[in-house]
Design a protein around this motif. Sequence first.
Motif, PDB file in Angstrom:
ATOM      1  N   HIS A 125     -24.006 126.511  31.289  1.00 35.01           N
ATOM      2  CA  HIS A 125     -22.791 126.761  30.519  1.00 35.01           C
ATOM      3  C   HIS A 125     -21.531 127.004  31.832  1.00 35.01           C
ATOM      4  O   HIS A 125     -21.788 127.638  32.591  1.00 35.01           O
ATOM      5  N   TYR A 135     -33.767 136.308  32.456  1.00 33.43           N
ATOM      6  CA  TYR A 135     -32.401 136.377  33.039  1.00 33.43           C
ATOM      7  C   TYR A 135     -30.840 135.737  32.652  1.00 33.43           C
ATOM      8  O   TYR A 135     -31.171 134.596  32.527  1.00 33.43           O
ATOM      9  N   LYS A 136     -29.884 136.304  32.589  1.00 28.19           N
ATOM     10  CA  LYS A 136     -28.651 135.598  32.618  1.00 28.19           C
ATOM     11  C   LYS A 136     -28.256 135.753  33.915  1.00 28.19           C
ATOM     12  O   LYS A 136     -27.980 136.452  34.818  1.00 28.19           O
ATOM     13  N   ALA A 147     -33.911 130.019  32.484  1.00 29.84           N
ATOM     14  CA  ALA A 147     -32.838 130.921  32.728  1.00 29.84           C
ATOM     15  C   ALA A 147     -31.675 130.542  31.685  1.00 29.84           C
ATOM     16  O   ALA A 147     -31.291 129.395  31.459  1.00 29.84           O
ATOM     17  N   ASP A 148     -31.071 131.861  31.392  1.00 29.56           N
ATOM     18  CA  ASP A 148     -29.622 131.457  31.187  1.00 29.56           C
ATOM     19  C   ASP A 148     -28.596 131.523  31.741  1.00 29.56           C
ATOM     20  O   ASP A 148     -28.373 132.327  32.473  1.00 29.56           O
ATOM     21  N   PRO A 183     -23.358 138.908  33.988  1.00 28.80           N
ATOM     22  CA  PRO A 183     -24.616 138.528  34.313  1.00 28.80           C
ATOM     23  C   PRO A 183     -25.630 139.441  35.013  1.00 28.80           C
ATOM     24  O   PRO A 183     -25.230 140.414  35.320  1.00 28.80           O
ATOM     25  N   ASP A 184     -26.936 139.319  34.708  1.00 27.57           N
ATOM     26  CA  ASP A 184     -28.104 139.857  35.436  1.00 27.57           C
ATOM     27  C   ASP A 184     -28.167 139.591  37.032  1.00 27.57           C
ATOM     28  O   ASP A 184     -28.268 140.700  37.770  1.00 27.57           O
ATOM     29  N   HIS A 220     -25.175 130.230  33.981  1.00 29.16           N
ATOM     30  CA  HIS A 220     -23.699 130.100  33.650  1.00 29.16           C
ATOM     31  C   HIS A 220     -23.102 129.816  35.223  1.00 29.16           C
ATOM     32  O   HIS A 220     -23.327 130.290  36.373  1.00 29.16           O
ATOM     33  N   CYS A 260     -32.196 125.882  34.958  1.00 34.94           N
ATOM     34  CA  CYS A 260     -32.325 125.283  33.794  1.00 34.94           C
ATOM     35  C   CYS A 260     -33.857 124.884  33.414  1.00 34.94           C
ATOM     36  O   CYS A 260     -34.047 125.099  32.391  1.00 34.94           O
ATOM     37  N   CYS A 263     -27.029 123.677  29.254  1.00 36.80           N
ATOM     38  CA  CYS A 263     -27.385 124.336  30.288  1.00 36.80           C
ATOM     39  C   CYS A 263     -27.296 123.429  31.653  1.00 36.80           C
ATOM     40  O   CYS A 263     -27.622 122.130  31.853  1.00 36.80           O
ATOM     41  N   ILE A 298     -19.147 137.205  31.202  1.00 32.14           N
ATOM     42  CA  ILE A 298     -20.279 136.877  31.231  1.00 32.14           C
ATOM     43  C   ILE A 298     -21.294 137.808  31.338  1.00 32.14           C
ATOM     44  O   ILE A 298     -22.412 137.748  30.744  1.00 32.14           O
TER      45      ILE A 298
END
Length: 314
Positions: free
Chosen positions: A53, A11-12, A35-36, A74-75, A38, A31, A51, A72
Amino acid sequence: MKSCERELSRYKILVTGASGFIGPHLCRRLCMCRADVHALSRKMISSSSSCPHWWQGDLSRLEEASRLLNSIRPDIIIHLAGYAVGGRQLDLVLPTFHSNLTSTVNLLTAAAEIPCRRIVLAGSLEEPVLGNGHIVPSSPYAAAKLASSAYGRMFYALYGLPVVVARIFMTYGPGEPNVKKIIPYVINSLLEEKLPELGSGERKVDWIFVEDVVEGLIQAALHPDSAGQTIDLGSGALVSIREVVGNIFKMMNVRQEPRFGSSPDRPMEQIRTADTIESTRLIAWQPEYSLEQGLKKTIEWHIKKAEHEHIKDV
C-alpha cells in the motif's frame, strides 16, 4: 537463512524509501511473505496491486512524519529513505543533511510516540568506524549516515526505542536506478558497445547482492535480540573494482581490455570489510550469493531490460 512467512504475516511493516533500489526488492519479498506492507515515497506511486500500500510523504518535515506514522501505526519500520549520493561537492551538504539526517531524526521522534516492535535504520559502510580516535567522514553522505546512526543509538539508550542499525555495504543487483554506479555503468556501457571510462580500479570493496541485503534487513527486524545492535550486511570479503570490472568483461564475452585510469578516483574512499561472523551471531544471517552468482543475475537483468527497450523502440 530465509525469513519465515508465518512470522512476517503477523506484522504491519512500513518501508521508507520504497521506490529506490533496495526498497522495491524488500517490498516484493515482504508481500510474498504475506506481511501487511506499507511503502513510503516522496513521489506519488500508482499501483494496481494491493501490496504494498503506497503512501506519499516527506519525512524531512516533522509534522508529516508524525501524521504518517499515526495513520499507518506500523509494528516494524525499515528506514531506507535518503539521498544516496557519495559525491564530495559542497552543494551536496544541505540536501544530504535534510534527506538523510533530518528525516531520520523526525522518523525516530514520531516513532517514539507510538508502540513499535522494531525500527531498522539503514547505515552505510561509508560511516567512519567509532573508536578510531580522529573521526573524519569522507563525504556529506558519510557524515549524515554517521550522525543518523548515532541518533538511533541515542533513542535506544535514552528513550527505549527498539532501534537496530543495519550497516549496509556496497549493494548491487537488478533494478539499480543510479546508472552511474560502477556495476550498472560498466554493464550498460558494454551493452552499448562502448568502453567505460574508469578510475584506477584499485579500491577494494565489500560487495553484497541486493537479495542478501533484503534478507539481512528482515532478520534484523525479526530477531528478538537485535534492538540496540549495529549489524554489518556485507560479504565479509574485499574484491577490487578492477577485478569486478574484469569479471563483467569476461562474463559478457568482451575481448577488449578495460580502460582504467581515464577518470580520477574519489578522495578518502573507505576500505572496510563487514564482520559477517558477528552478524551471524547477532541475527543468524549470512549472505547466500557469491559475487559470481550476483553478477550473473545482474547482467541477465540488464540484458533483458535492454532487449525490452529495443522492442519498444522498433
